[in-house]
Scaffold this active site. Structure first.
Site, short mmCIF file in Angstrom:
data_model
loop_
_atom_site.label_atom_id
_atom_site.label_comp_id
_atom_site.label_asym_id
_atom_site.label_seq_id
_atom_site.Cartn_x
_atom_site.Cartn_y
_atom_site.Cartn_z
N GLU A 80 -22.06 -14.25 24.24
CA GLU A 80 -23.06 -15.12 24.85
C GLU A 80 -24.19 -14.30 25.45
O GLU A 80 -23.97 -13.19 25.93
CB GLU A 80 -22.41 -15.98 25.95
CG GLU A 80 -21.38 -16.94 25.41
CD GLU A 80 -20.79 -17.85 26.50
OE1 GLU A 80 -21.28 -17.83 27.65
OE2 GLU A 80 -19.83 -18.56 26.18
N ASP A 139 -14.33 -14.79 19.46
CA ASP A 139 -15.24 -15.01 20.58
C ASP A 139 -14.91 -14.02 21.70
O ASP A 139 -13.76 -13.95 22.15
CB ASP A 139 -15.03 -16.45 21.08
CG ASP A 139 -16.22 -16.97 21.85
OD1 ASP A 139 -17.30 -16.33 21.80
OD2 ASP A 139 -16.08 -18.04 22.48
N LYS A 150 -18.56 -13.05 18.33
CA LYS A 150 -19.66 -13.78 18.98
C LYS A 150 -19.68 -13.42 20.45
O LYS A 150 -18.62 -13.24 21.06
CB LYS A 150 -19.47 -15.30 18.81
CG LYS A 150 -20.47 -16.12 19.61
CD LYS A 150 -20.34 -17.60 19.33
CE LYS A 150 -19.35 -18.31 20.22
NZ LYS A 150 -19.57 -18.20 21.68
N GLU A 166 -26.55 -23.72 21.63
CA GLU A 166 -25.72 -24.77 22.22
C GLU A 166 -26.55 -25.64 23.17
O GLU A 166 -27.22 -25.11 24.07
CB GLU A 166 -24.54 -24.15 22.99
CG GLU A 166 -23.67 -25.23 23.64
CD GLU A 166 -22.33 -24.75 24.17
OE1 GLU A 166 -21.97 -23.57 23.94
OE2 GLU A 166 -21.65 -25.56 24.82
N ASP A 194 -13.44 -18.98 23.07
CA ASP A 194 -12.79 -18.85 24.38
C ASP A 194 -12.65 -20.24 25.03
O ASP A 194 -12.05 -20.39 26.09
CB ASP A 194 -13.51 -17.86 25.31
CG ASP A 194 -14.93 -18.29 25.67
OD1 ASP A 194 -15.41 -19.31 25.13
OD2 ASP A 194 -15.55 -17.60 26.50
N SER A 195 -13.15 -21.28 24.34
CA SER A 195 -12.86 -22.66 24.75
C SER A 195 -11.36 -22.92 24.72
O SER A 195 -10.89 -23.91 25.26
CB SER A 195 -13.60 -23.66 23.85
OG SER A 195 -13.43 -23.34 22.49
O1 KIV Z 1 -15.65 -20.98 22.89
C1 KIV Z 1 -16.25 -21.82 22.21
O2 KIV Z 1 -15.66 -22.71 21.60
C2 KIV Z 1 -17.69 -21.73 22.18
C3 KIV Z 1 -18.41 -23.01 21.88
C4 KIV Z 1 -18.60 -23.77 23.14
C5 KIV Z 1 -19.67 -22.76 21.23
O3 KIV Z 1 -18.24 -20.73 22.46
#
Ligand code: KIV
Length: 285
Positions: A118, A86, A116, A185, A47-48
């Protein structure tokens, strides 16, 4: 010869054998093709993308629909990498049911290998529910950007004994809940080293030192594309911003100076048609 698809079993074998795993984020088809050609083992469609692709100031506005579209493109470009979708902010926080439904979308639409999400202890029930639906889950603890407001900003975690204990408890809870992978992280190497040895699941790090089972970097950071800031843990392997800007400047100059296009860039009238072409033009005189 094309590489065999990277599976969750391969990731466990590599942990057992002490072979470090390479992991990068990716958001688009051409970059996925380049990563696949280079032999990257894991890809996170993170989600970056909110900051790296869309120019938001955080990851919070990113939606499921955006993540799915980018996962589809990456999957097409990297058919054999282990691709992880993500889960964006509010795609799993509300309830176990919402979490399972959204995790399932990643698999159905984009054939990702895992998802993934968080959070540690507080997301254990979500992890359990998604795992029970037959989906491979990666946990993500330490600095968790979606809750950076609660953490007081994008700050490294686990730097005091008290804070490190919380990270260890989160890691244990994630493994206990059935996650098959874990990402740490921005935590101290001493802490990530301990967790990597303590857990039986593969533990990867971004800004977590050298001792994890593998390393993740954000592609836009490591190729010098993301300009807003550069976290301490980033190593820039090239500077595409410089290459792009130089190319754009040269193009602008050549257009102004009438040096582009040249003859080799032109489609000419087909041979033998030249006279007919000149005759045809006379109709308009
Ligand atoms: O979204 C992403 O790229 C991430 C990284 C910061 C680990 O979750």
């Amino acid at each position: 010869m094309a590489r065999k698809k990277v599976s969750i079993h391969d990731l466990y074998s590599k942990k057992a054998e002490g072979e470090k795993v390479s992991w990068l984020t990716c958001y688009d088809y051409p970059t996925a093709q380049f990563q696949e050609a280079a032999g990257i083992e894991m890809i996170l469609v993170g989600d970056s993308m909110g900051m790296c692709v869309y120019g938001y100031s955080s990851t919070v506005p990113v939606t499921m629909d955006q993540c799915i579209v980018h996962c589809e493109a990456v999957r097409r470009g990297a058919p054999t990498a282990f691709v992880i979708g993500d889960m964006p902010f509010m795609s799993y926080q509300e309830s176990d049911q919402v979490a399972v439904a959204n995790a399932g979308r990643f698999l159905k639409a984009a054939s990702v290998d895992a998802i993934k999400l968080e959070g540690g202890l507080r997301t254990a029930s979500r992890i359990r529910a998604i795992v029970d639906a037959g989906i491979v889950v990666s946990g993500h603890i330490g600095l968790t950007p979606q809750s950076s407001g609660q953490l007081g900003g994008h700050k490294a975690q686990g730097r005091t004994a008290e804070s490190a204990e919380l990270v260890i408890r989160d890691a244990l809870a994630i493994q206990e809940a059935g996650a098959q992978l874990l990402l740490l992280e921005a935590v101290p190497p001493e802490l990530s080293s301990y967790i990597t040895k303590k857990l039986s699941i593969p533990v990867y790090g971004i800004g977590a030192g050298p001792d994890t089972d593998g390393q993740l970097l954000i592609v836009s950071d490591m190729v010098g594309q993301f300009q807003a800031f550069t976290p301490k843990f980033v190593k820039k392997y090239c500077n595409v911003a410089e290459v792009y800007i130089e190319a754009f400047k040269t193009y602008i100059r050549e257009v102004k100076e009438k040096r582009f296009p040249e003859d080799e860039h032109c489609y000419h009238i087909i041979k033998g048609q030249e006279e007919s072409f000149v005759e045809m033009l006379k109709k308009f005189q």
